[in-house]
Design a protein around this motif. Structure first.
Motif, mmCIF file in Angstrom:
data_model
loop_
_atom_site.group_PDB
_atom_site.id
_atom_site.type_symbol
_atom_site.label_atom_id
_atom_site.label_comp_id
_atom_site.label_asym_id
_atom_site.label_seq_id
_atom_site.Cartn_x
_atom_site.Cartn_y
_atom_site.Cartn_z
ATOM 1 N N ASP A 38 0.950 -19.230 5.761
ATOM 2 C CA ASP A 38 1.818 -18.996 6.919
ATOM 3 C C ASP A 38 1.487 -17.729 7.699
ATOM 4 O O ASP A 38 2.377 -16.945 8.033
ATOM 5 C CB ASP A 38 3.291 -18.967 6.490
ATOM 6 C CG ASP A 38 3.772 -20.292 5.941
ATOM 7 O OD1 ASP A 38 3.107 -21.305 6.197
ATOM 8 O OD2 ASP A 38 4.799 -20.304 5.253
ATOM 9 N N LEU A 39 0.226 -17.513 8.010
ATOM 10 C CA LEU A 39 -0.167 -16.332 8.778
ATOM 11 C C LEU A 39 -0.074 -16.606 10.270
ATOM 12 O O LEU A 39 -0.615 -17.589 10.757
ATOM 13 C CB LEU A 39 -1.609 -15.937 8.448
ATOM 14 C CG LEU A 39 -1.873 -15.323 7.098
ATOM 15 C CD1 LEU A 39 -3.364 -15.042 6.939
ATOM 16 C CD2 LEU A 39 -1.070 -14.061 6.898
ATOM 17 N N ASN A 40 0.605 -15.704 10.976
ATOM 18 C CA ASN A 40 0.572 -15.763 12.426
ATOM 19 C C ASN A 40 -0.439 -14.714 12.917
ATOM 20 O O ASN A 40 -1.011 -13.965 12.123
ATOM 21 C CB ASN A 40 1.970 -15.568 13.033
ATOM 22 C CG ASN A 40 2.561 -14.195 12.731
ATOM 23 O OD1 ASN A 40 1.855 -13.189 12.686
ATOM 24 N ND2 ASN A 40 3.865 -14.150 12.524
ATOM 25 N N GLY A 46 -2.259 -7.297 11.479
ATOM 26 C CA GLY A 46 -1.676 -6.276 10.598
ATOM 27 C C GLY A 46 -2.387 -6.189 9.265
ATOM 28 O O GLY A 46 -2.673 -5.095 8.769
ATOM 29 N N ILE A 47 -2.699 -7.333 8.682
ATOM 30 C CA ILE A 47 -3.426 -7.352 7.411
ATOM 31 C C ILE A 47 -4.824 -6.775 7.611
ATOM 32 O O ILE A 47 -5.311 -5.999 6.784
ATOM 33 C CB ILE A 47 -3.469 -8.782 6.834
ATOM 34 C CG1 ILE A 47 -2.072 -9.202 6.370
ATOM 35 C CG2 ILE A 47 -4.469 -8.872 5.673
ATOM 36 C CD1 ILE A 47 -1.935 -10.674 6.021
ATOM 37 N N GLY A 48 -5.449 -7.109 8.733
ATOM 38 C CA GLY A 48 -6.767 -6.545 9.035
ATOM 39 C C GLY A 48 -6.725 -5.029 9.105
ATOM 40 O O GLY A 48 -7.596 -4.342 8.564
ATOM 41 N N GLY A 49 -5.688 -4.486 9.745
ATOM 42 C CA GLY A 49 -5.530 -3.030 9.825
ATOM 43 C C GLY A 49 -5.306 -2.402 8.466
ATOM 44 O O GLY A 49 -5.846 -1.331 8.161
ATOM 45 N N ALA A 50 -4.512 -3.083 7.620
ATOM 46 C CA ALA A 50 -4.258 -2.573 6.268
ATOM 47 C C ALA A 50 -5.541 -2.578 5.445
ATOM 48 O O ALA A 50 -5.823 -1.636 4.695
ATOM 49 C CB ALA A 50 -3.174 -3.405 5.588
ATOM 50 N N LEU A 51 -6.344 -3.627 5.594
ATOM 51 C CA LEU A 51 -7.621 -3.693 4.870
ATOM 52 C C LEU A 51 -8.566 -2.586 5.333
ATOM 53 O O LEU A 51 -9.216 -1.930 4.513
ATOM 54 C CB LEU A 51 -8.263 -5.069 5.048
ATOM 55 C CG LEU A 51 -7.583 -6.205 4.277
ATOM 56 C CD1 LEU A 51 -8.107 -7.561 4.740
ATOM 57 C CD2 LEU A 51 -7.763 -6.036 2.776
ATOM 58 N N GLU A 52 -8.634 -2.361 6.636
ATOM 59 C CA GLU A 52 -9.482 -1.284 7.170
ATOM 60 C C GLU A 52 -9.029 0.083 6.678
ATOM 61 O O GLU A 52 -9.850 0.973 6.457
ATOM 62 C CB GLU A 52 -9.473 -1.309 8.699
ATOM 63 C CG GLU A 52 -10.265 -2.433 9.304
ATOM 64 C CD GLU A 52 -10.186 -2.465 10.825
ATOM 65 O OE1 GLU A 52 -9.929 -1.406 11.433
ATOM 66 O OE2 GLU A 52 -10.367 -3.555 11.389
ATOM 67 N N ALA A 53 -7.725 0.259 6.479
ATOM 68 C CA ALA A 53 -7.179 1.538 6.020
ATOM 69 C C ALA A 53 -7.411 1.773 4.532
ATOM 70 O O ALA A 53 -7.232 2.889 4.048
ATOM 71 C CB ALA A 53 -5.677 1.606 6.334
ATOM 72 N N LEU A 147 6.221 -11.506 3.945
ATOM 73 C CA LEU A 147 7.395 -11.575 4.803
ATOM 74 C C LEU A 147 7.375 -10.508 5.897
ATOM 75 O O LEU A 147 8.236 -10.512 6.758
ATOM 76 C CB LEU A 147 8.665 -11.499 3.960
ATOM 77 C CG LEU A 147 8.767 -12.623 2.916
ATOM 78 C CD1 LEU A 147 10.055 -12.527 2.127
ATOM 79 C CD2 LEU A 147 8.650 -13.992 3.570
ATOM 80 N N ALA A 148 6.383 -9.606 5.833
ATOM 81 C CA ALA A 148 6.152 -8.660 6.929
ATOM 82 C C ALA A 148 5.393 -9.439 7.995
ATOM 83 O O ALA A 148 4.219 -9.745 7.829
ATOM 84 C CB ALA A 148 5.333 -7.462 6.435
#
Length: 178
Positions: A38-40, A46-53, A147-148
């Protein structure tokens, strides 16, 4: 006896018995047993940014054993790792091997555990030394639904990652201190 992959029976064991070894266990990503559901577009960004961080630097997750209807994973979450609020489509039983975690108002430590039913939302925060858990699931293959769902929600997670990442570089699993 030689080590075997977590998902393959050992040729050296009798029927009904399989051996697994931590040292040769594949990561959860390598097995493909967990699907992000269920990824929008905002969540993907957001997940991409978290992975980069440095999201991946804050945890180690290995599949120790799996077969249809059952799986066992080991997870080490480093200190303060921002585990997002999420669900799985399988029942999950957690056993804390070492370290501590905060689950709601409860602080749990080595020897403690908790059960989360299928599709129930949860998150926990590893303590100052991190936490190592064994995760028993009622399915071999399962999903994770974060859920974020907005960029601001993921920005908060990413900010914690950026803050904690320098400390993670020097951390060792809490069980290694024993």
């Amino acid at each position: 006896m030689t080590a075997t992959a977590a998902t393959e029976p050992s040729a050296n064991t009798g029927a009904g018995m399989e051996i697994f070894r931590f040292a040769t266990a594949p990561t959860l990503d390598e097995t493909g047993h967990m699907e992000v559901a269920d990824l929008n577009e905002e969540m993907q960004a957001g997940i991409g940014g978290a992975l980069e961080a440095g999201f991946a630097e804050g945890n180690v997750v290995k599949t120790l054993f799996s077969r249809p209807g059952f799986s066992l994973t080991y997870a080490w979450f480093k200190s303060g790792f921002p585990l997002p609020l999420h669900t799985h489509n399988a029942d999950c039983l957690y056993y804390i091997v070492a370290g501590t975690l905060q689950l709601g108002t409860e602080t749990l430590g080595a020897g403690d555990g908790f059960f989360i039913g299928s599709n129930k939302a949860y998150r926990y925060t590893p303590g100052p030394e991190g936490v190592e858990v064994l995760e028993f699931r009622s399915e071999e293959n399962f999903d994770i639904k974060f859920l974020a769902k907005t960029l601001p929600a993921w920005a908060k997670i990413t900010d914690v990652i950026k803050e904690r990442r320098p400390a993670w570089a020097n951390e060792t699993p809490p069980s290694s201190a024993r």
